[in-house]
Scaffold this motif. Structure first.
Motif, PDB file in Angstrom:
ATOM      1  N   LYS A   1      96.566  97.241  88.369  1.00 57.06           N
ATOM      2  CA  LYS A   1      95.102  97.262  88.322  1.00 57.06           C
ATOM      3  C   LYS A   1      94.576  98.691  88.464  1.00 57.06           C
ATOM      4  CE  LYS A   1      90.841  95.509  88.756  1.00 57.06           C
ATOM      5  NZ  LYS A   1      90.042  96.608  89.281  1.00 57.06           N
TER       6      LYS A   1
ATOM      7  N   PRO B   1      88.405  95.473  83.147  1.00 56.37           N
ATOM      8  CA  PRO B   1      89.795  95.016  83.308  1.00 56.37           C
ATOM      9  C   PRO B   1      89.851  93.542  83.724  1.00 56.37           C
ATOM     10  CG  PRO B   1      89.502  97.160  84.316  1.00 56.37           C
ATOM     11  CD  PRO B   1      88.123  96.685  83.953  1.00 56.37           C
TER      12      PRO B   1
ATOM     13  N   ARG C   1      92.822  90.038  84.271  1.00 54.15           N
ATOM     14  CA  ARG C   1      94.220  89.698  84.487  1.00 54.15           C
ATOM     15  C   ARG C   1      94.601  88.455  83.674  1.00 54.15           C
ATOM     16  NH1 ARG C   1      98.292  89.644  88.740  1.00 54.15           N
ATOM     17  NH2 ARG C   1     100.112  88.850  87.615  1.00 54.15           N
TER      18      ARG C   1
ATOM     19  N   SER D   1     100.716  93.960  91.144  1.00 52.62           N
ATOM     20  CA  SER D   1      99.397  93.754  90.555  1.00 52.62           C
ATOM     21  C   SER D   1      98.411  94.844  90.960  1.00 52.62           C
ATOM     22  CB  SER D   1      98.852  92.379  90.963  1.00 52.62           C
ATOM     23  OG  SER D   1      97.599  92.133  90.373  1.00 52.62           O
TER      24      SER D   1
ATOM     25  N   TRP E   1      97.490  93.241  83.373  1.00 51.60           N
ATOM     26  CA  TRP E   1      96.084  93.649  83.337  1.00 51.60           C
ATOM     27  C   TRP E   1      95.744  94.221  81.973  1.00 51.60           C
ATOM     28  CZ3 TRP E   1      92.302  92.771  86.833  1.00 51.60           C
ATOM     29  CH2 TRP E   1      92.693  92.299  88.099  1.00 51.60           C
ATOM     30  N   HIS E   2      94.571  93.827  81.452  1.00 52.37           N
ATOM     31  CA  HIS E   2      94.147  94.253  80.110  1.00 52.37           C
ATOM     32  C   HIS E   2      92.765  94.896  80.161  1.00 52.37           C
ATOM     33  CE1 HIS E   2      96.954  91.310  78.025  1.00 52.37           C
ATOM     34  NE2 HIS E   2      96.778  90.688  79.176  1.00 52.37           N
TER      35      HIS E   2
END
Length: 463
Positions: free
Chosen positions: A317, A380, A382, A313, A387-388
């Motif tokens: 990120k 950003p 989650r 993650s 992550w978007h």
């Protein structure tokens, strides 16, 4: 990226078991020592067994449901055969589900148990104590819930693999509904015939259904009591109640007949693929057409950086932060998405998601889209996928009345098909099974549907 509310032929099957198990709690207590004394084998079903305690408890629960009207129940030996047959079918379905790899995890089972407890105003410890007072072990109760969930999963799997509804069928149903918003509350009585019934079996079935119709016509037994006592349908113990049906949920051959019937009227016998039926129109109602249905839709692009075993993650990120910084510095969002997004479904189109409802990709994603303005890029965030960042392109109001109506019709046609096909599947499975009944009072239940039993010439009001 896949929409979480993408339309299918059927909605997800909910846990219908909770109300069933609530009936266990409503039943009068059975002494634990009584159940232990009865804990011997009542029937062998292929490689499984039905214990006498299971049979007694299930029969007791049916009697509890009819506590206010016990005269509607059939004689004790007939009731026991009906209850035993239900347990046999449950065992066969659970076995088939297990063979198909259907499993229910402990977490899911614990949540279902907690839901039953809440429905009865208890916590899990309180439920455990209530069950113990009623002579039922907590483990048996959990296993019963597990079986109900497994069987529902089997039905769902059956529907997905065997039941299809074409657009032509939807069009035809909508045309039939045009100008007719009536729904019908129906009940039926089935005298079942086996596949390839002989002339003698057909004649016996005809005699039985004629005898049942005679009792009803003379007022010697009401329809519900006759269904409980004589019907071979799986819903016999519910008085043959089929619930409310719209025209697309009713076989076409019956629709014109129903339109000419009055509430309370009974028609038949009608010969169908499963045997002879009597059909009762309980009542009718106008189905509310409802107002125009509007939904807010959004258009957006997104970039996804996945969290995997290789990319944790924190690394994902860091990567999405870098991509957002490039876009904030003037880079084109679509170009960056084509270059770096890890969503294979949208990468080639620059992360384009098209128009979608706010909950289409889950609540977290929708919340981010709603929080920004057209042209803006989110911070950003989650989700389960990773992550978007998302760029909103537009918002609009869309009339989904016809779309929702088609989806509803598709689902109702699918449910009717599933009911017919699944009952046929149960009959086939029952006919192939090895069943040996050890309980003398229950006798050996025949493959569903049971062989006809001729009703008496005069009724006794179900007593």
């Amino acid at each position: 990226m896949n929409k979480t509310n993408s339309r299918k032929n059927f909605p997800a099957l909910r846990l219908a078991g909770a109300p069933v198990f609530a009936l266990l709690l409503a039943a009068a207590p059975l002494a634990a020592q009584q159940l232990q004394a009865l804990d011997r084998i009542a029937a062998v079903v292929d490689e499984d067994v039905i214990l006498q305690s299971e049979l007694e408890r299930a029969e007791h629960n049916v009697r509890a449901q009819y506590a206010n009207n016990p005269r509607q129940l059939p004689p004790a030996d007939v009731l026991r055969r009906q209850v035993l047959e239900r347990l046999v079918l449950m065992k066969l379905q659970v076995a088939r589900a297990n063979d198909s790899g259907i499993r229910v995890g402990d977490d899911e089972l614990n949540n279902a148990v907690a839901a039953v407890a809440r429905q009865n105003g208890l916590d899990v410890d309180g439920l455990r104590q209530r069950l113990a007072a009623d002579g039922m072990s907590f483990d048996d109760f959990r296993n019963s819930i597990r079986d109900e969930i497994v069987v529902q999963r089997l039905r769902q799997s059956f529907a997905q693999s065997r039941i299809q509804v074409s657009e032509a069928e939807v069009d035809a149903a909508l045309a039939q509904q045009s100008g007719n918003g009536v729904q019908y509350h129906l009940a039926h009585i089935l005298v079942g015939l086996p596949e390839g019934a002989t002339a003698e079996q057909i004649a016996t079935g005809q005699k039985k259904i004629d005898g049942i119709k005679g009792l009803i016509d003379k007022g010697e037994m009401d329809f519900s009591a006759a269904a409980v006592r004589y019907s071979d349908s799986p819903n016999a113990l519910e008085g043959g109640d089929l619930g409310w049906r719209s025209v697309d949920e009713i076989p076409t051959a019956f629709v014109n007949t129903l339109r000419s019937m009055s509430p309370g009227q009974v028609v038949g016998p009608i010969r169908g693929p499963s045997g002879f039926q009597l059909l009762k129109l309980v009542e009718t109602r106008d189905a509310a057409q409802g107002a125009t249905q509007q939904v807010t839709e959004y258009q957006a692009r997104h970039i996804l950086v996945r969290v995997t075993d290789v990319q944790d993650s924190a690394a994902a990120k860091a990567k999405i932060d870098t991509l957002r910084a490039r876009i904030a510095g003037g880079a084109d969002f679509a170009a960056v998405a084509k270059e770096s997004s890890e969503d294979p479904n949208t990468r080639s189109s620059g992360g384009e998601l098209g128009w979608f409802a706010l909950d289409a990709f889950g609540p977290d994603f929708g919340q981010q889209v709603a929080a920004i303005q057209d042209g803006q890029v989110s911070q950003p965030f989650r989700t389960e996928a990773g992550w978007h960042i998302v760029q909103r392109e537009g918002v609009r109001q869309t009339d989904v009345t016809d779309q929702n109506k088609r989806a509803q019709v598709r689902e109702t046609i699918g449910r009717r098909k599933l009911e017919d096909e699944y009952n046929r599947f149960l009959r086939e499975m029952r006919g192939e099974a090895y069943v040996s009944v050890h309980d003398a009072s229950a006798k050996t239940p025949a493959p569903t549907p049971a062989p006809p039993v001729t009703p008496p010439a005069t009724g006794d009001n179900g007593g």
